[in-house]
Design a protein around this motif. Structure first.
Motif, short mmCIF file in Angstrom:
data_model
loop_
_atom_site.label_atom_id
_atom_site.label_comp_id
_atom_site.label_asym_id
_atom_site.label_seq_id
_atom_site.Cartn_x
_atom_site.Cartn_y
_atom_site.Cartn_z
N GLU A 310 55.26 -47.09 -9.64
CA GLU A 310 55.87 -46.54 -10.86
C GLU A 310 57.20 -45.84 -10.59
O GLU A 310 57.85 -45.36 -11.52
N GLY A 311 57.61 -45.77 -9.31
CA GLY A 311 58.89 -45.15 -8.98
C GLY A 311 58.80 -43.73 -8.48
O GLY A 311 59.84 -43.16 -8.09
N GLY A 312 57.60 -43.14 -8.49
CA GLY A 312 57.45 -41.81 -7.93
C GLY A 312 57.26 -41.86 -6.43
O GLY A 312 57.34 -42.93 -5.80
N LEU A 313 57.02 -40.71 -5.84
CA LEU A 313 56.80 -40.63 -4.40
C LEU A 313 55.44 -40.02 -4.13
O LEU A 313 55.11 -38.95 -4.67
N ALA A 314 54.64 -40.71 -3.32
CA ALA A 314 53.27 -40.29 -3.01
C ALA A 314 53.28 -39.03 -2.17
O ALA A 314 54.27 -38.69 -1.52
N SER A 315 52.14 -38.35 -2.14
CA SER A 315 52.06 -37.02 -1.54
C SER A 315 52.08 -37.01 -0.03
O SER A 315 52.72 -36.15 0.58
N ALA A 316 51.36 -37.94 0.62
CA ALA A 316 51.16 -37.78 2.06
C ALA A 316 50.61 -39.04 2.69
O ALA A 316 50.01 -39.89 2.03
N LEU A 317 50.80 -39.12 4.00
CA LEU A 317 50.09 -40.07 4.84
C LEU A 317 49.14 -39.30 5.74
O LEU A 317 49.49 -38.24 6.27
N ASP A 318 47.95 -39.84 5.93
CA ASP A 318 46.91 -39.15 6.69
C ASP A 318 47.29 -39.04 8.17
O ASP A 318 48.08 -39.84 8.69
N ALA A 319 46.72 -38.06 8.85
CA ALA A 319 46.89 -37.93 10.30
C ALA A 319 46.05 -38.96 11.04
O ALA A 319 46.42 -39.40 12.14
N ASP A 320 44.93 -39.35 10.48
CA ASP A 320 43.97 -40.22 11.16
C ASP A 320 44.14 -41.66 10.70
O ASP A 320 44.60 -41.93 9.58
N SER A 321 43.73 -42.58 11.55
CA SER A 321 43.66 -43.99 11.17
C SER A 321 42.71 -44.70 12.12
O SER A 321 42.29 -44.14 13.14
N ASP A 322 42.41 -45.96 11.82
CA ASP A 322 41.50 -46.72 12.66
C ASP A 322 42.23 -47.24 13.90
O ASP A 322 43.42 -47.57 13.85
N ARG A 323 41.49 -47.32 14.99
CA ARG A 323 42.00 -47.94 16.21
C ARG A 323 41.56 -49.39 16.26
O ARG A 323 40.78 -49.86 15.42
N ALA A 324 42.05 -50.09 17.25
CA ALA A 324 41.73 -51.52 17.36
C ALA A 324 40.24 -51.76 17.53
O ALA A 324 39.71 -52.79 17.09
N ASP A 325 39.55 -50.79 18.16
CA ASP A 325 38.10 -50.97 18.37
C ASP A 325 37.26 -50.54 17.17
O ASP A 325 36.03 -50.53 17.24
N GLY A 326 37.93 -50.16 16.09
CA GLY A 326 37.21 -49.77 14.88
C GLY A 326 36.92 -48.29 14.77
O GLY A 326 36.49 -47.83 13.71
N SER A 327 37.13 -47.55 15.84
CA SER A 327 36.92 -46.10 15.77
C SER A 327 38.07 -45.45 14.99
O SER A 327 39.13 -46.06 14.78
N HIS A 328 37.86 -44.23 14.59
CA HIS A 328 38.82 -43.50 13.75
C HIS A 328 39.33 -42.31 14.54
O HIS A 328 38.54 -41.55 15.10
N ALA A 329 40.65 -42.14 14.62
CA ALA A 329 41.17 -41.07 15.46
C ALA A 329 42.50 -40.57 14.92
O ALA A 329 43.27 -41.32 14.29
N GLU A 330 42.77 -39.31 15.20
CA GLU A 330 44.05 -38.72 14.83
C GLU A 330 45.17 -39.36 15.66
O GLU A 330 45.04 -39.53 16.88
N GLY A 331 46.27 -39.71 15.00
CA GLY A 331 47.44 -40.22 15.70
C GLY A 331 47.34 -41.66 16.16
O GLY A 331 48.27 -42.16 16.82
N ALA A 332 46.25 -42.36 15.85
CA ALA A 332 46.05 -43.71 16.38
C ALA A 332 47.19 -44.65 16.00
O ALA A 332 47.56 -45.54 16.77
N PHE A 333 47.77 -44.46 14.82
CA PHE A 333 48.84 -45.35 14.37
C PHE A 333 50.12 -45.14 15.18
O PHE A 333 50.92 -46.07 15.33
#
Length: 676
Positions: A310-333
């Protein structure tokens, strides 16, 4: 099993929709239910990109046994602090007063009348490092509620009275800050400055965006080299550190260490908007190529990764994301191991990348991974480095991405509008100015009520949320609209800013000139929040003072000027004692002492001479200078342009300051001198 949060609009609340906890949103109905059942309320406050909020959810709120105990003994209320900053502010003040610290997740136990009696932040699933487990806390509170109700009630009443007394003690009326106050603030900041690593204080280290803006303005007005050196050293250190995304641009929330190496990886819109503007203003003051690069990369990050359909700006991107092995970790991206570099770049370029980005075999983060930095010893940024960076960015794009909180917060979009508009104007990027206009259009269409101009706090997918705008929404959106007035010359943005600031004067102002965070007709909480100090973003109080000051300069409105000066009294009171937490107010005070200067550029649209004068005015470093541009006779929408004719038929610039005007000029060099 789903709970009541399945119908929420907040992405954070929706993350909890499948918890076995029988959550309620903050509402009168939740407290009515607590009264009916004679149960205390357990309030849990967090936000979608908060790492420890996710940890608490995994450990406790998704645990069936813990959920059963909560459901049996409490009415549980979940709040997104970004949707309800008023609720967050009131109870965070109680947490900080009781425990000496605060943060998120925030956990508050309260009576059905909203009076708090027990507080905390994160509680582990089992006792750890002196902290009780969450289930121990639950059991203790239930026991106190059933066995010592009278004592609990007395404690809750006393805490509530104390909060009300603290609010009454804020006040204003100390007078507009003068030269002595700003010099005292500079000296206090110098004492707290980290001359080795940049920034202020120790770990964790937060980007001091508002203080940097003050220091840039103080340098511009007084010539203080010390002020400029603190800005340059801090901006250089952050731009080289892991807090800055060396591949994609943009800043993480803060550094967990004092050297800017390891960030807390969440990326917030407000941080990036404020820092984009700081680096653009540093370039304006010094011509620094580093500042230019970081400002543009940060602006591009905001548009590329946070812009909504809609042209606005979203609030944030998370600190955590999935790793290649499927686990979830801070800074993985964001982090890299040497092996990952070699898999993308090959052996030779991987060695170059390790030297350039400070990647080590041991790692600078966790499990042998490194956060990319730009050490002083980095090889020269030639074609080969550019190729390395491009290939790493493209490879990273294939990784699982961090969750995006896609709600649009009015205040933070206002800050982003100002940053994108100015950055686009300074560096010849009309696409960035267009992105700022698109975001402003969304705020007008979706967030502003047509009948009275009142703001709602958030929207999502183009639909307005239910929560009323708070002071920072009105102030920061007005700030963004005033920046658009300067950059585009379109008077409609000044008119919208006036509507918002008139609402501030009618609904947020106390008789002594101080400002409340919530309107006089907002939902009544146990106290009315009123905090003049900056946190991660400018306080609503000082942001309103700054916007009122600029609006008065555009329009000549004495009531708006007087309101700004009354609000700045709190800055005088805090300048020497707490300059790190009143930076935006100090920056506004610099503008007040300098005038601020008023620049009217008059000439036909599309005329190169008009454009040159306009650009010269925008690039002036005079603190808080306001700029209007338009054709002769265009003053109806922008009073600053009224009665400003051409000069011998040529485009001209008029500079005024405190009821005194310089001679009009058609010469950009003379204009620059008048604004120097």
């Amino acid at each position: 099993m789903a709970n009541r949060l399945t119908t929420a609009t907040s992405p954070y609340l929706l993350q909890h929709a499948d918890d076995p906890v029988d959550w309620w949103e903050w509402s009168p109905a939740a407290f009515d239910e607590a009264r009916r059942l004679d149960k205390p309320v357990m309030l849990s406050v967090g936000y979608s990109s908060c790492h420890w909020c996710h940890v608490l959810q995994r450990e406790s709120f998704r645990d069936p046994a813990t959920a059963d105990e909560l459901n049996a003994g409490f009415v549980s209320v979940k709040v997104d602090r970004e949707e309800r900053p008023d609720v967050d502010a009131v109870y965070m003040e109680a947490v900080q007063a009781a425990t000496g610290q605060g943060g998120w997740p925030m956990t508050v136990f309260m009576t059905p009348d909203g009076e708090p009696f027990y507080f905390g932040t994160y509680f582990p699933p089992s006792p750890r490092q002196g902290m009780p487990s969450f289930r121990q806390v639950i059991a203790g509170v239930r026991q106190a509620w059933s066995g010592r109700r009278e004592q609990v009630g007395e404690m809750a009443s006393r805490i509530t009275r104390d909060l009300a007394d603290r609010s009454l003690a804020v006040g204003g009326g100390a007078g507009v800050p003068q030269e002595r106050d700003l010099h005292a603030a500079l000296l206090a900041l110098t004492r707290e400055f980290d001359a080795v690593r940049g920034g202020f204080g120790g770990a964790p280290k937060f980007p001091p965006s508002m203080v940097l803006e003050f220091l840039l303005r103080h340098h511009a007005r007084t010539g203080s080299e010390g002020a400029l050196q603190m800005v340059q050293a801090t901006c250089e250190a952050m731009a080289r550190g892991g807090i800055y995304d060396q591949l994609g641009g943009g800043f993480a929330r803060y550094s967990v260490d004092a050297s800017w190496v390891v960030p807390h990886f969440e990326k917030m819109l407000y941080d990036n908007a404020l820092l984009c503007r700081v680096y653009a203003h540093l370039w304006r003051a010094t011509g620094s190529e580093m500042a230019r690069r970081v400002a543009l990369e940060t602006a591009d990050f905001m548009v590329r990764e946070l812009r909504t359909a809609e042209g606005g700006l979203a609030s944030a991107l998370d600190a955590d994301s999935d790793r290649a092995d499927g686990s979830h970790a801070e800074g993985a991206f964001y982090v890299w191991t040497p092996a990952e570099l070699r898999s993308v770049l090959g052996a030779d370029d991987a060695e170059l990348a390790m030297r350039h980005y400070g990647v080590t075999a041991e790692g600078t983060f966790e499990e042998g991974a490194s956060v990319l930095q730009l050490p002083d010893t980095a090889p020269a940024d030639g074609d080969r480095i550019a190729s390395v960076r491009r290939r790493l960015f493209e490879a990273r794009e294939e990784r699982p991405r961090p969750h995006r909180d896609d709600k649009v917060v009015a205040a933070w979009n206002g800050l982003a509008i100002a940053a994108l508009a100015e950055t686009g104007a300074y560096f010849g990027r009309p696409d960035l100015v267009a992105a700022a206009v698109d975001a402003a259009d969304l705020l007008v269409r979706v967030h502003m009520r047509a009948e009275d101009g009142r703001l709602c706090r958030t929207s999502r997918d183009g639909a307005a949320g239910d929560n009323a705008g708070v002071l920072e929404d009105y102030a920061d959106v007005a700030e963004g609209f005033l920046a658009l007035t300067a950059v585009t010359g379109e008077g409609v943005w000044l008119e919208f800013a006036g509507l918002l600031l008139d609402t501030v004067l009618r609904h947020f102002r106390a008789p002594d000139g101080s400002l409340y965070d919530t309107a006089d007709d907002a939902e009544r909480l146990i106290s009315r929040p009123q905090d003049p100090t900056d946190n991660a973003a400018p306080s609503g109080w000082t942001a309103a003072a700054a916007a009122l000051l600029s609006y008065a300069a555009y329009t000549g409105s004495a009531p708006h000027r007087e309101a700004a000066e009354a609000a700045l009294g709190v800055v005088k009171a805090l300048a020497e004692k707490a300059p790190r937490f009143i930076g935006w107010g100090l920056a506004a005070a610099e503008a007040s002492l300098d005038g601020p200067r008023e620049v009217a550029v008059v000439g036909p649209a599309g005329d190169p001479a008009t454009a040159t004068l306009h650009r010269t005015a925008l690039l002036a470093t005079a603190p808080g200078a306001v700029v209007a541009v338009g054709a002769p006779g265009a003053g109806e929408g922008v009073p600053l342009l009224e009665d400003r004719p051409l000069l011998d038929g040529a485009p001209a610039a008029y500079v005024c300051r405190g009821f005194v005007c310089a001679l009009p000029t058609a010469d950009p060099a003379v204009l620059a001198e008048q604004l120097g």
